[in-house]
Design an enzyme around this catalytic site. Structure first.
Site, PDB file in Angstrom:
ATOM      1  N   ASP A 185       9.416  -7.717  75.689  1.00 29.06           N
ATOM      2  CA  ASP A 185      10.667  -7.283  76.322  1.00 29.06           C
ATOM      3  C   ASP A 185      10.400  -5.938  76.995  1.00 29.06           C
ATOM      4  OD1 ASP A 185      13.166  -6.340  76.982  1.00 29.06           O
ATOM      5  OD2 ASP A 185      14.065  -6.665  75.005  1.00 29.06           O
TER       6      ASP A 185
ATOM      7  N   TRP B 130      16.702  -3.489  69.734  1.00 28.61           N
ATOM      8  CA  TRP B 130      16.544  -4.651  70.613  1.00 28.61           C
ATOM      9  C   TRP B 130      15.617  -5.695  70.019  1.00 28.61           C
ATOM     10  CZ3 TRP B 130      20.482  -5.339  73.318  1.00 28.61           C
ATOM     11  CH2 TRP B 130      21.175  -4.254  73.867  1.00 28.61           C
TER      12      TRP B 130
ATOM     13  N   LYS C  47      18.090  -1.459  83.941  1.00 28.12           N
ATOM     14  CA  LYS C  47      17.491  -0.192  83.539  1.00 28.12           C
ATOM     15  C   LYS C  47      16.614   0.343  84.671  1.00 28.12           C
ATOM     16  CE  LYS C  47      19.257  -1.459  79.560  1.00 28.12           C
ATOM     17  NZ  LYS C  47      18.830  -2.436  78.572  1.00 28.12           N
TER      18      LYS C  47
HETATM   19  C1  LIG Z   1      19.320  -3.328  77.543  1.00 24.53           C
HETATM   20  C2  LIG Z   1      18.272  -4.040  76.775  1.00 24.53           C
HETATM   21  C3  LIG Z   1      18.442  -5.357  76.325  1.00 24.53           C
HETATM   22  C4  LIG Z   1      19.740  -6.127  76.531  1.00 24.53           C
HETATM   23  O1  LIG Z   1      19.924  -6.378  77.859  1.00 24.53           O
HETATM   24  P1  LIG Z   1      21.168  -7.252  78.380  1.00 24.53           P
HETATM   25  O2  LIG Z   1      20.836  -7.383  79.819  1.00 24.53           O
HETATM   26  O3  LIG Z   1      22.405  -6.471  78.099  1.00 24.53           O
HETATM   27  O4  LIG Z   1      21.133  -8.542  77.669  1.00 24.53           O
HETATM   28  C5  LIG Z   1      17.407  -5.966  75.660  1.00 24.53           C
HETATM   29  N1  LIG Z   1      16.250  -5.322  75.436  1.00 24.53           N
HETATM   30  C6  LIG Z   1      16.050  -4.062  75.834  1.00 24.53           C
HETATM   31  C7  LIG Z   1      14.743  -3.398  75.577  1.00 24.53           C
HETATM   32  C8  LIG Z   1      17.049  -3.384  76.531  1.00 24.53           C
HETATM   33  O5  LIG Z   1      16.850  -2.121  76.945  1.00 24.53           O
END
Ligand SMILES: *Cc1c(COP(=O)(O)O)cnc(C)c1O
Length: 366
Positions: free
Chosen positions: A177, A102, A201
């Site tokens: 993030d 990511w 998540k």
């Molecule tokens: C799932 C995830 C993403 C991407 O998320 P989207 O909503 O599909 O754009 C980005 N960063 C992390 C840490 C993730 O777990």
């Protein structure tokens, strides 16, 4: 039909009580004559839902008043694209610390308008650790430093055993993030300039994301961009510059309330410790039948990739797991093997059931 224990990485399991509440609200909102998804986002019913969701999220995470909270359509990747547009002037340097898939995705959202500096990367070590803070090559005067608090695929998370969970970046604001670890423990928001998370998540259904921004950063000019991509405009319109994803926002609000009712982030911190200890204990205690390669100092408590010594067992393992009521365990195609995602909605009993299945499987195939 019995619901399984769902270890999917995202979209991920939601608390059963939240799903039941949503089901009950589906046909009619109180006596409004329509459901909450069939009403104007500017009407009193939804305005109250939105305000309560923000208030509950602020309580849950301890968001200080000088931070704005945005609820925006799209995912974490959308936020990754909008951060440089909003907070980095053309020609500015932005520092990225890459600790997995990511972090790399975040880098790919940058345009040539900014200079990307990879301040540190775990890639040479196969993303099995996080480079020590004193090896990072940060740029003085960078627009921001970007980290991935928890790498959902590689199972790498900033943990206290590594050092400061929010690494020191001096005058340069830290952007993180938190998509896959938000609300899993108390954090000090003031250490960050921006925290963002896609909801699917730990916070609710996919389609909405939460962006928490230190308000003074919104005064930055950023880059030329359309109004809809301007976080300052979004804030001025309470995240309703256009029609927001009302159902997702409402559902996320139910999840925030559930988390508060369960005891908030201190309780999820305690449960996460317990769940992670159970699962890593089973992996490490299997005498090599199961394996996790991540440096113990940075092992994720949320996403636990593991491998069977023999790849030929993978399909049998997954079939048996499904029969045992354990789903979503197939590893990401980047790594293969298995991955158990054990977010807040996964009860300790779910992890116990997985561990029991793993031990039984080893007895039959070891
Ligand atoms: C799932 C995830 C993403 C991407 O998320 P989207 O909503 O599909 O754009 C980005 N960063 C992390 C840490 C993730 O777990």
């Amino acid at each position: 039909m019995a619901r399984a224990y769902n270890f999917a990485p995202g979209p991920a399991a939601l608390p059963e009580s939240v799903l039941k509440q949503a089901q009950a609200d589906m046909l009619e909102w109180g006596t409004a004559g329509a459901s909450i998804v069939e009403m104007s986002h500017r009407g009193p019913e939804f305005m109250e839902v939105a305000a309560r969701a923000e208030a509950d999220l602020r309580t849950l995470l301890g968001v200080p008043a000088d931070y704005a909270v945005l609820f925006l359509p799209g995912g974490a990747t959308t936020a990754q694209a909008l951060l440089p547009l909003n907070f980095a002037a053309p020609g500015a340097t932005v520092d990225y610390v890459v600790t997995g898939h990511w972090g790399k995705t975040a880098l790919r959202q940058l345009t040539p308008a900014v200079t990307a500096n990879i301040a540190a990367s775990g890639e040479p070590d196969g993303f099995r650790n996080i480079p020590a803070r004193d090896t990072w090559r940060l740029t003085p005067g960078a627009a921001y430093v970007h980290i991935t608090a928890n790498e959902t695929i590689h199972g790498v998370e900033y943990r206290p055993a590594w050092g400061e969970p929010a690494p020191e970046t001096g005058d340069v604001p830290l952007f993180a993030d938190f998509s896959s670890s938000i609300a899993s423990e108390p954090i000090d928001i003031t250490r960050y300039g921006v925290i963002y998370a896609g909801a699917q998540k730990n916070l609710g259904p996919v389609g909405i994301s939460v962006v928490i921004v230190r308000r003074e950063l919104l005064e930055r000019t950023g880059q030329p961009r359309a109004d809809i991509f301007n976080y300052g405009s979004q804030l001025a319109h309470d995240s309703m510059l256009n029609t927001p994803p009302t159902w997702n926002w409402y559902m996320a609000g139910l999840v925030f309330r559930w988390m508060l009712d369960e005891g908030g982030t201190p309780e999820f911190d305690r449960r996460s410790d317990e769940k992670a200890a159970l699962l890593y204990g089973a992996i490490d205690g299997s005498g090599g039948f199961y394996r996790n390669d991540v440096d113990p100092a940075v092992r994720s408590r949320m996403n636990i990739p593991f491998f069977l010594a023999e790849d030929a067992h993978n399909a049998v393992f997954l079939d048996g797991a499904r029969e045992a009521g354990l789903i979503g365990l197939k590893g990401h195609r980047v790594l293969g093997g298995m991955r158990a995602s054990i977010y807040n909605a996964m009860p300790v009993d779910g992890v116990r059931a997985l561990v029991a299945y793993m031990q039984d499987f080893q007895k039959r195939h070891g």
